[in-house]
Design a protein around this motif. Structure first.
Motif, mmCIF file in Angstrom:
data_model
loop_
_atom_site.group_PDB
_atom_site.id
_atom_site.type_symbol
_atom_site.label_atom_id
_atom_site.label_comp_id
_atom_site.label_asym_id
_atom_site.label_seq_id
_atom_site.Cartn_x
_atom_site.Cartn_y
_atom_site.Cartn_z
ATOM 1 N N ASN A 1 0.830 -1.207 0.000
ATOM 2 C CA ASN A 1 0.000 0.000 0.000
ATOM 3 C C ASN A 1 0.863 1.256 0.000
ATOM 4 O OD1 ASN A 1 -2.946 -0.253 -0.088
ATOM 5 N ND2 ASN A 1 -2.676 -1.633 1.656
ATOM 6 N N ILE B 1 -5.780 2.188 6.389
ATOM 7 C CA ILE B 1 -6.613 1.367 5.528
ATOM 8 C C ILE B 1 -6.834 0.035 6.209
ATOM 9 C CG2 ILE B 1 -4.670 0.454 4.153
ATOM 10 C CD1 ILE B 1 -6.782 0.734 1.730
ATOM 11 N N VAL C 1 -10.831 3.144 4.023
ATOM 12 C CA VAL C 1 -9.868 4.129 4.491
ATOM 13 C C VAL C 1 -10.579 4.998 5.520
ATOM 14 C CG1 VAL C 1 -8.412 6.093 3.894
ATOM 15 C CG2 VAL C 1 -8.574 4.141 2.335
ATOM 16 N N GLU D 1 -7.499 -2.113 -2.337
ATOM 17 C CA GLU D 1 -6.809 -1.249 -1.381
ATOM 18 C C GLU D 1 -5.854 -0.299 -2.086
ATOM 19 O OE1 GLU D 1 -4.906 -3.225 1.873
ATOM 20 O OE2 GLU D 1 -6.497 -4.708 2.067
ATOM 21 N N TYR E 1 -6.732 3.661 -1.509
ATOM 22 C CA TYR E 1 -5.947 4.457 -0.564
ATOM 23 C C TYR E 1 -5.387 5.719 -1.220
ATOM 24 C CZ TYR E 1 -3.577 4.695 4.002
ATOM 25 O OH TYR E 1 -3.182 5.036 5.279
#
Length: 312
Positions: free
Chosen positions: A16, A109, A138, A175, A179
């Motif tokens: 991420n 997240i 998030v 994700e 994010y």
């Protein structure tokens, strides 16, 4: 618009973090990653960040009191000039004091559609519950685990035969997209006229007997039939999005501008009457300061019977 400086906390592979970093390379991205921190010296995400030219810091937490570890990590964040923190697989519970200092400036997240399935094993729990979708969220970080205000979510369908691992693999794709998109929107709001107007409107409406009325194309607020504040959205070609408030006159207006020219300015037309412009499209606006000036400006024009309703 200046780009918001962001520090990212990781404990492992940092996928991420990588998604945030590569999204930040777009010319129109409103944030930049200035530091990647970890509590794990073996976190592969550190090597990726270093290879991409991003500063890194690692401090193993073993043998260090939690509050002390948080403080040492925070010291590096402050040194980097970061204004926001993004948690990206950081497997440490932060102290309430640390979280409080970064209120509304720390994001995380989580691999579920909160408020469902806080904590661990989120994908298995969603499957066992018979849910049609898992997903990711998030949210802003608060002292209570996985409980902060939700900023964005992406649902991911649960397919027959899914396991926690197969669902997790698809949620990870979501994700990575969610994010970066959510972080960008969140940091950019400080320069968005619509968001700033709503902040000013809420403060003005909290004062007694206030009426909002447009004046010369700009939102304005009145009490007792007199204006005490205006919202200025780059009017007359100026770069500022601003709150206009009354001062005691030209001497005070000049003193404010001299003391802090990044915050105050003389607005076109209004400045001749002693109105001051409080710039809002800038980092770290002190909204308590703006509220104080709104109250003062309100008191300057309110009838005496109303002015007695507020203590200054």
């Amino acid at each position: 618009m200046p780009r918001a400086r962001v520090a990212v906390f990781i404990s492992g592979s940092g996928t991420n973090m990588a998604a945030l970093l590569y999204a930040s390379r777009a010319a129109d991205c409103p944030y930049e990653i200035v530091l990647v921190l970890s509590n794990n010296p073996d976190a592969s995400g550190l090597k990726l960040a270093e290879a991409e030219g991003v500063a890194t810091f690692c401090l193993p937490h073993k043998g260090i009191a939690r509050a002390d570890h948080d403080a040492m990590m925070e010291a590096q964040v402050l040194k980097s000039g970061a204004r926001y923190i993004a948690l990206a697989g950081y497997m440490r519970i932060l102290t309430p004091e640390f979280v409080g200092r970064w209120k509304n400036r720390m994001l995380n997240i989580h691999p579920s559609l909160l408020p469902k399935y806080k904590g661990l094993h989120t994908h298995d729990r969603a499957i066992e519950a018979g849910d049609s979708h898992g997903g990711c969220t998030v949210h802003l970080v608060t002292a209570e685990l996985d409980d902060g205000p939700v900023l964005g979510q992406t649902p991911v369908a649960i397919i027959p035969g899914d396991t926690g691992d197969t669902l997790a693999a698809r949620v990870l794709f979501a994700e990575h997209q969610l994010y970066s998109r959510t972080l960008a929107a969140y940091v950019a709001r400080e320069f968005d006229a619509g968001w700033l107007l709503e902040k000013v409107r809420a403060l003005a409406d909290a004062l007694p007997q206030v009426e909002e009325r447009e004046s010369h194309g700009a939102p304005g607020w009145r009490v007792g039939g007199k204006y005490f504040a205006y919202f200025n959205d780059q009017h007359h070609g100026t770069p500022q999005i601003a709150l206009l408030v009354k001062t005691s006159g030209q001497d005070e207006l000049a003193a404010l501008i001299e003391q802090d020219p990044d915050v105050w300015f003389r607005p076109a037309y209004y400045g001749a009457s002693g109105w001051a412009g409080l710039t809002l499209n800038r980092p770290d606006v002190d909204w308590d300061h703006a509220a104080d000036w709104l109250r003062r400006s309100w008191a300057a024009v309110a009838p005496r019977r109303l002015a007695a309703m507020l203590e200054f």
